[in-house]
Design a protein around this motif. Structure first.
Motif, PDB file in Angstrom:
ATOM      1  N   GLY A   1       0.850  -1.081  -0.069  1.00 19.84           N
ATOM      2  CA  GLY A   1       0.045   0.082  -0.092  1.00 19.84           C
ATOM      3  C   GLY A   1       0.708   1.299   0.118  1.00 19.84           C
ATOM      4  N   GLU A   2       2.153   1.038   0.048  1.00 19.10           N
ATOM      5  CA  GLU A   2       3.118   2.609  -0.201  1.00 19.10           C
ATOM      6  C   GLU A   2       3.050   3.035  -1.702  1.00 19.10           C
ATOM      7  OE1 GLU A   2       6.217   0.778   3.085  1.00 19.10           O
ATOM      8  OE2 GLU A   2       6.452   0.081   1.021  1.00 19.10           O
ATOM      9  N   ARG A   3       3.246   4.242  -1.643  1.00 22.62           N
ATOM     10  CA  ARG A   3       3.232   4.897  -2.884  1.00 22.62           C
ATOM     11  C   ARG A   3       4.097   6.366  -2.975  1.00 22.62           C
ATOM     12  NH1 ARG A   3      -2.265   5.891  -0.785  1.00 22.62           N
ATOM     13  NH2 ARG A   3      -2.539   7.789  -0.203  1.00 22.62           N
ATOM     14  N   VAL A   4       4.616   6.496  -3.912  1.00 25.07           N
ATOM     15  CA  VAL A   4       5.035   7.884  -4.328  1.00 25.07           C
ATOM     16  C   VAL A   4       4.521   8.747  -5.426  1.00 25.07           C
ATOM     17  CG1 VAL A   4       7.441   8.767  -5.107  1.00 25.07           C
ATOM     18  CG2 VAL A   4       7.336   6.654  -3.776  1.00 25.07           C
ATOM     19  N   ASN A   5       4.606  10.029  -4.771  1.00 25.21           N
ATOM     20  CA  ASN A   5       3.732  10.846  -5.745  1.00 25.21           C
ATOM     21  C   ASN A   5       4.946  11.072  -6.854  1.00 25.21           C
ATOM     22  OD1 ASN A   5       1.350  11.228  -4.334  1.00 25.21           O
ATOM     23  ND2 ASN A   5       1.901  13.169  -3.417  1.00 25.21           N
ATOM     24  N   ALA A   6       4.394  10.918  -8.360  1.00 23.74           N
ATOM     25  CA  ALA A   6       5.465  11.131  -9.291  1.00 23.74           C
ATOM     26  C   ALA A   6       5.000  12.064 -10.451  1.00 23.74           C
ATOM     27  CB  ALA A   6       5.505   9.967  -9.924  1.00 23.74           C
ATOM     28  N   GLY A   7       3.598  12.707 -10.334  1.00 22.28           N
ATOM     29  CA  GLY A   7       3.461  13.670 -11.166  1.00 22.28           C
ATOM     30  C   GLY A   7       1.946  14.496 -10.773  1.00 22.28           C
ATOM     31  N   VAL A   8       1.621  15.311 -11.757  1.00 23.54           N
ATOM     32  CA  VAL A   8       0.122  16.017 -11.569  1.00 23.54           C
ATOM     33  C   VAL A   8      -0.365  16.068 -12.941  1.00 23.54           C
ATOM     34  CG1 VAL A   8       1.151  18.040 -11.461  1.00 23.54           C
ATOM     35  CG2 VAL A   8      -1.127  17.577 -10.256  1.00 23.54           C
ATOM     36  N   LEU A   9      -1.625  15.702 -13.133  1.00 24.93           N
ATOM     37  CA  LEU A   9      -2.510  15.763 -13.966  1.00 24.93           C
ATOM     38  C   LEU A   9      -3.424  17.004 -13.883  1.00 24.93           C
ATOM     39  CD1 LEU A   9      -3.896  12.296 -14.834  1.00 24.93           C
ATOM     40  CD2 LEU A   9      -2.367  13.373 -16.470  1.00 24.93           C
ATOM     41  N   VAL A  10      -3.466  18.118 -14.954  1.00 21.39           N
ATOM     42  CA  VAL A  10      -4.379  19.111 -14.849  1.00 21.39           C
ATOM     43  C   VAL A  10      -4.972  19.392 -16.108  1.00 21.39           C
ATOM     44  CG1 VAL A  10      -4.065  21.756 -14.510  1.00 21.39           C
ATOM     45  CG2 VAL A  10      -2.596  20.395 -13.077  1.00 21.39           C
ATOM     46  N   TYR A  11      -6.271  19.688 -15.794  1.00 26.82           N
ATOM     47  CA  TYR A  11      -7.129  19.838 -16.730  1.00 26.82           C
ATOM     48  C   TYR A  11      -8.232  21.213 -16.462  1.00 26.82           C
ATOM     49  CZ  TYR A  11     -11.702  19.608 -19.584  1.00 26.82           C
ATOM     50  OH  TYR A  11     -12.866  19.743 -20.533  1.00 26.82           O
ATOM     51  N   CYS A  12      -8.246  22.030 -17.501  1.00 21.79           N
ATOM     52  CA  CYS A  12      -9.162  23.216 -17.420  1.00 21.79           C
ATOM     53  C   CYS A  12     -10.106  23.365 -18.848  1.00 21.79           C
ATOM     54  CB  CYS A  12      -8.316  24.558 -17.161  1.00 21.79           C
ATOM     55  SG  CYS A  12      -9.210  26.018 -16.915  1.00 21.79           S
ATOM     56  N   ARG A  13     -11.113  23.120 -18.526  1.00 22.24           N
ATOM     57  CA  ARG A  13     -12.356  22.920 -19.658  1.00 22.24           C
ATOM     58  C   ARG A  13     -12.252  24.378 -20.279  1.00 22.24           C
ATOM     59  NH1 ARG A  13     -18.628  22.299 -19.305  1.00 22.24           N
ATOM     60  NH2 ARG A  13     -19.275  22.208 -21.671  1.00 22.24           N
ATOM     61  N   HIS A  14     -12.363  25.722 -19.681  1.00 20.37           N
ATOM     62  CA  HIS A  14     -12.353  27.097 -20.173  1.00 20.37           C
ATOM     63  C   HIS A  14     -11.253  27.059 -21.068  1.00 20.37           C
ATOM     64  CE1 HIS A  14     -13.172  31.269 -20.330  1.00 20.37           C
ATOM     65  NE2 HIS A  14     -11.854  31.315 -20.491  1.00 20.37           N
ATOM     66  N   PHE A  15     -10.231  26.657 -21.004  1.00 21.14           N
ATOM     67  CA  PHE A  15      -8.891  26.832 -21.791  1.00 21.14           C
ATOM     68  C   PHE A  15      -8.785  25.677 -22.734  1.00 21.14           C
ATOM     69  CE2 PHE A  15      -7.827  29.591 -18.203  1.00 21.14           C
ATOM     70  CZ  PHE A  15      -7.866  30.987 -18.956  1.00 21.14           C
ATOM     71  N   SER A  16      -9.719  24.553 -22.470  1.00 23.21           N
ATOM     72  CA  SER A  16      -9.299  23.268 -23.421  1.00 23.21           C
ATOM     73  C   SER A  16      -7.936  22.971 -23.143  1.00 23.21           C
ATOM     74  CB  SER A  16      -9.698  23.460 -24.984  1.00 23.21           C
ATOM     75  OG  SER A  16      -9.712  22.220 -25.604  1.00 23.21           O
ATOM     76  N   PHE A  17      -7.563  22.879 -21.786  1.00 17.07           N
ATOM     77  CA  PHE A  17      -6.275  22.615 -21.571  1.00 17.07           C
ATOM     78  C   PHE A  17      -6.167  21.502 -20.756  1.00 17.07           C
ATOM     79  CE2 PHE A  17      -2.826  23.105 -18.459  1.00 17.07           C
ATOM     80  CZ  PHE A  17      -1.792  23.450 -19.283  1.00 17.07           C
ATOM     81  N   VAL A  18      -5.080  20.289 -20.944  1.00 15.31           N
ATOM     82  CA  VAL A  18      -4.768  19.278 -20.208  1.00 15.31           C
ATOM     83  C   VAL A  18      -3.138  19.236 -20.366  1.00 15.31           C
ATOM     84  CG1 VAL A  18      -5.012  17.628 -21.847  1.00 15.31           C
ATOM     85  CG2 VAL A  18      -5.321  16.936 -19.744  1.00 15.31           C
ATOM     86  N   THR A  19      -2.628  19.000 -19.262  1.00 15.24           N
ATOM     87  CA  THR A  19      -1.338  18.660 -19.309  1.00 15.24           C
ATOM     88  C   THR A  19      -0.976  17.721 -17.988  1.00 15.24           C
ATOM     89  OG1 THR A  19       0.957  19.788 -19.264  1.00 15.24           O
ATOM     90  CG2 THR A  19      -0.538  20.585 -17.519  1.00 15.24           C
ATOM     91  N   ALA A  20       0.348  17.337 -18.125  1.00 18.99           N
ATOM     92  CA  ALA A  20       0.857  16.185 -17.050  1.00 18.99           C
ATOM     93  C   ALA A  20       2.258  16.782 -16.822  1.00 18.99           C
ATOM     94  CB  ALA A  20       0.804  14.724 -17.522  1.00 18.99           C
ATOM     95  N   ARG A  21       2.593  17.083 -15.551  1.00 19.51           N
ATOM     96  CA  ARG A  21       3.769  17.356 -15.331  1.00 19.51           C
ATOM     97  C   ARG A  21       4.417  16.350 -14.280  1.00 19.51           C
ATOM     98  NH1 ARG A  21       2.970  20.807 -18.584  1.00 19.51           N
ATOM     99  NH2 ARG A  21       3.254  22.985 -18.450  1.00 19.51           N
TER     100      ARG A  21
END
Length: 127
Positions: free
Chosen positions: A21-41
């Protein structure tokens, strides 16, 4: 009228050994409908991952993270998802998975600059 718009985000988590059950955060997904924007960092702390599982497949995890970034970017790197709009790509990426790299729950916020928000969340929650 506000210049800030609703965005959604989810963490990308690496779970090397599901039974622990252990985990490491390795990124973030971001979505904004207004800008039709999606990205992963993404940012993989290899030492932290290896501390949880010395036998972790680092190359496989890096490849999975690159694939998520490719789907977000669209174009040929997104494969079949290239034809989908930003919202559909985000929804596909946040769907539950039984893989080592998996999304966490979706959260919301307000932003005027979703790209800057992605960097802020990466610094706050991953690095």
């Amino acid at each position: 009228m506000s210049d800030r718009h609703v965005y959604e985000y989810a963490l990308l988590r690496v779970v090397p050994r599901i039974e622990r059950g252990e985990r490491v955060n390795a990124g973030v997904l971001v979505y904004c409908r207004h800008f039709s924007f999606v990205t992963a960092r993404t940012h993989l702390d290899e030492a932290r991952l290896l501390a949880l599982d010395p036998a972790a497949d680092l190359a496989g995890v890096r490849a999975a993270l690159r694939a998520v970034e490719g789907v977000c970017a669209g174009g040929s790197a997104a494969g079949q998802a290239a034809r989908d709009d930003a919202g559909r790509r985000f929804r596909w990426l946040i769907a539950p998975r039984s893989t080592i790299v998996r999304p966490g729950p979706v959260h919301t916020g307000l932003t005027a600059d979703p790209a800057a928000e992605a960097e802020r969340l990466l610094d706050l929650l991953v690095r």
